[in-house]
Write an enzyme that holds these catalytic residues in place. Structure first.
Site, PDB file in Angstrom:
ATOM      1  N   LYS A   1       0.861  -1.192   0.000  1.00 56.30           N
ATOM      2  CA  LYS A   1       0.000   0.000   0.000  1.00 56.30           C
ATOM      3  C   LYS A   1       0.892   1.234   0.000  1.00 56.30           C
ATOM      4  CE  LYS A   1      -0.156   2.007   3.536  1.00 56.30           C
ATOM      5  NZ  LYS A   1      -0.065   2.685   4.828  1.00 56.30           N
TER       6      LYS A   1
ATOM      7  N   GLY B   1       5.366   1.271   6.674  1.00 54.62           N
ATOM      8  CA  GLY B   1       4.530   2.291   6.039  1.00 54.62           C
ATOM      9  C   GLY B   1       3.932   1.881   4.709  1.00 54.62           C
TER      10      GLY B   1
ATOM     11  N   GLY C   1       1.847  -1.032   4.342  1.00 53.83           N
ATOM     12  CA  GLY C   1       0.767  -2.016   4.486  1.00 53.83           C
ATOM     13  C   GLY C   1       1.166  -3.235   5.273  1.00 53.83           C
ATOM     14  N   GLY C   2       2.142  -3.941   4.803  1.00 56.97           N
ATOM     15  CA  GLY C   2       2.662  -5.099   5.527  1.00 56.97           C
ATOM     16  C   GLY C   2       1.562  -6.012   6.045  1.00 56.97           C
TER      17      GLY C   2
ATOM     18  N   SER D   1      -1.232  -5.392   7.374  1.00 59.17           N
ATOM     19  CA  SER D   1      -2.603  -5.013   6.997  1.00 59.17           C
ATOM     20  C   SER D   1      -2.962  -5.603   5.637  1.00 59.17           C
ATOM     21  CB  SER D   1      -2.748  -3.489   6.913  1.00 59.17           C
ATOM     22  OG  SER D   1      -2.346  -2.898   8.108  1.00 59.17           O
ATOM     23  N   ALA D   2      -2.016  -5.531   4.694  1.00 56.99           N
ATOM     24  CA  ALA D   2      -2.255  -6.093   3.357  1.00 56.99           C
ATOM     25  C   ALA D   2      -2.446  -7.606   3.459  1.00 56.99           C
ATOM     26  CB  ALA D   2      -1.093  -5.762   2.430  1.00 56.99           C
TER      27      ALA D   2
ATOM     28  N   ASP E   1      -5.519   0.277   8.634  1.00 57.06           N
ATOM     29  CA  ASP E   1      -5.180   0.197   7.203  1.00 57.06           C
ATOM     30  C   ASP E   1      -5.799  -1.018   6.507  1.00 57.06           C
ATOM     31  OD1 ASP E   1      -3.764   2.473   6.682  1.00 57.06           O
ATOM     32  OD2 ASP E   1      -1.794   1.585   7.080  1.00 57.06           O
TER      33      ASP E   1
HETATM   34  O1  C5P Z   1      -4.984   0.474  13.680  1.00 53.86           O
HETATM   35  P1  C5P Z   1      -3.541   0.119  13.769  1.00 53.86           P
HETATM   36  O2  C5P Z   1      -3.230  -0.887  14.814  1.00 53.86           O
HETATM   37  O3  C5P Z   1      -2.919  -0.235  12.461  1.00 53.86           O
HETATM   38  O4  C5P Z   1      -2.808   1.462  14.202  1.00 53.86           O
HETATM   39  C1  C5P Z   1      -1.552   1.460  14.823  1.00 53.86           C
HETATM   40  C2  C5P Z   1      -1.397   2.725  15.630  1.00 53.86           C
HETATM   41  O5  C5P Z   1      -1.276   3.850  14.768  1.00 53.86           O
HETATM   42  C3  C5P Z   1      -2.570   3.052  16.537  1.00 53.86           C
HETATM   43  O6  C5P Z   1      -2.428   2.425  17.771  1.00 53.86           O
HETATM   44  C4  C5P Z   1      -2.447   4.551  16.660  1.00 53.86           C
HETATM   45  O7  C5P Z   1      -1.455   4.887  17.608  1.00 53.86           O
HETATM   46  C5  C5P Z   1      -1.916   4.986  15.311  1.00 53.86           C
HETATM   47  N1  C5P Z   1      -2.970   5.430  14.393  1.00 53.86           N
HETATM   48  C6  C5P Z   1      -3.565   6.675  14.601  1.00 53.86           C
HETATM   49  N2  C5P Z   1      -4.536   7.114  13.743  1.00 53.86           N
HETATM   50  C7  C5P Z   1      -4.918   6.369  12.681  1.00 53.86           C
HETATM   51  C8  C5P Z   1      -4.319   5.106  12.452  1.00 53.86           C
HETATM   52  C9  C5P Z   1      -3.346   4.658  13.339  1.00 53.86           C
HETATM   53  O8  C5P Z   1      -3.233   7.377  15.554  1.00 53.86           O
HETATM   54  N3  C5P Z   1      -5.865   6.826  11.853  1.00 53.86           N
END
Ligand code: C5P
Length: 268
Positions: free
Chosen positions: A10, A93, A95-96, A98-99, A120
């Site tokens: 991504k 950064g 996707g990793g 998440s993808a 993501d």
């Molecule tokens: O949702 P995910 O676990 O991928 O997000 C990792 C971290 O990135 C969250 O714990 C948060 O600190 C930050 N994040 C955020 N705002 C977003 C997406 C991610 O602050 N829209």
């Protein structure tokens, strides 16, 4: 019978941070594209969930519930052996995990509950160019991009996303224009992207100064139209209107910076 599902990288062509919610999550406005390179997942129907990891970035990838692939498989109620070919750097950064999780949901034909796995994951479900708003949950599909190639560079630095958001001094920044232009050709696309931003870039550089070197190496390469960081880094990309220019840039950058991960690809 083995089924293979591709989990493309991504790329956040833009990433504007427009606010922060009471729960700490940030509001985003991002133009998200997908690369012709990515991880590959193979599903063998043998009745029990297990994960094996192969590929150049297999080291340190967990094979249990700490892996988003495991959690996605549990959520989608699939019980098969999954081979995860890790070709992409993780925590990078692009996707990793998440993808990979989105690829599991695609395999299972499940389209709900993606956001619960990570911010993501919803955008990676469709794996086509989209505008992503909210905390990653408001998605608008966009017309296909004109032909555009990228060189992705990661200086082999792992940057935890929460640390980068925490280092961002200003959480309220301008969004992209309400409606995005029609990109009639690659030059128009790159010119327009140049007027946009990745608001996390400076914060990431403050934690990992080598990212500034990556950006300047990408900007200096012949034929590069734009150099920017993707997501919360540390992977950066340069954009090109010709596949040959991207291939030549990959060769030059890999020769000059043998420690960096350097990969040319097409975006869509
Ligand atoms: O949702 P995910 O676990 O991928 O997000 C990792 C971290 O990135 C969250 O714990 C948060 O600190 C930050 N994040 C955020 N705002 C977003 C997406 C991610 O602050 N829209």
């Amino acid at each position: 019978m083995t089924y293979e599902v591709f989990a493309p990288a991504k790329i956040n062509l833009t990433l504007h941070v427009t606010g922060q919610r009471a729960d700490g999550y940030h509001l985003l406005d991002s133009l998200v594209a997908f690369a012709s390179i990515g991880d590959r997942l193979r599903f063998a129907e043998d009745g029990a969930l297990s994960i094996a990891v192969t590929g150049s970035f297999a080291d340190g990838v967990p094979t249990d519930q700490r892996n988003l692939v495991w959690r996605a498989a549990k959520q989608a109620n699939i019980a098969t052996h999954i081979t995860l070919e890790k070709n992409l750097p993780h925590g990078a950064g692009i996707g990793g995990g998440s993808a990979d999780a989105a690829a599991v949901l695609r395999y299972a034909g499940v389209t709900t509950g993606a956001a619960a796995l990570g911010a993501d994951v919803p955008v990676c479900l469709a794996s086509r160019v989209q505008r992503m708003c909210g905390i990653g949950d408001e998605l608008t599909p966009l017309a296909p991009l004109p032909p555009v190639w990228a060189v992705l560079v990661n200086p082999q630095i792992h940057l935890p996303t929460p640390d980068v958001f925490a280092a961002l001094p200003n959480k309220i920044n301008a969004a992209m224009p309400p409606s995005l232009p029609h990109f009639r050709d690659t030059v128009t696309l790159i010119d327009w992207l140049s007027q946009m931003r990745n608001d996390l870039e400076k914060a990431a550089i403050s934690l990992a100064p080598e990212i500034a070197q990556v950006l300047s190496a990408l900007a200096d390469v012949d034929g590069a139209g734009l150099a920017r960081m993707s997501g919360s880094g540390a992977t950066c990309f340069g954009l090109f209107s010709e596949a040959q220019a991207a291939d030549a840039a990959q060769r030059d950058l890999a020769r000059c910076h043998p420690r960096w991960w350097v990969q040319a690809c097409q975006l869509s």
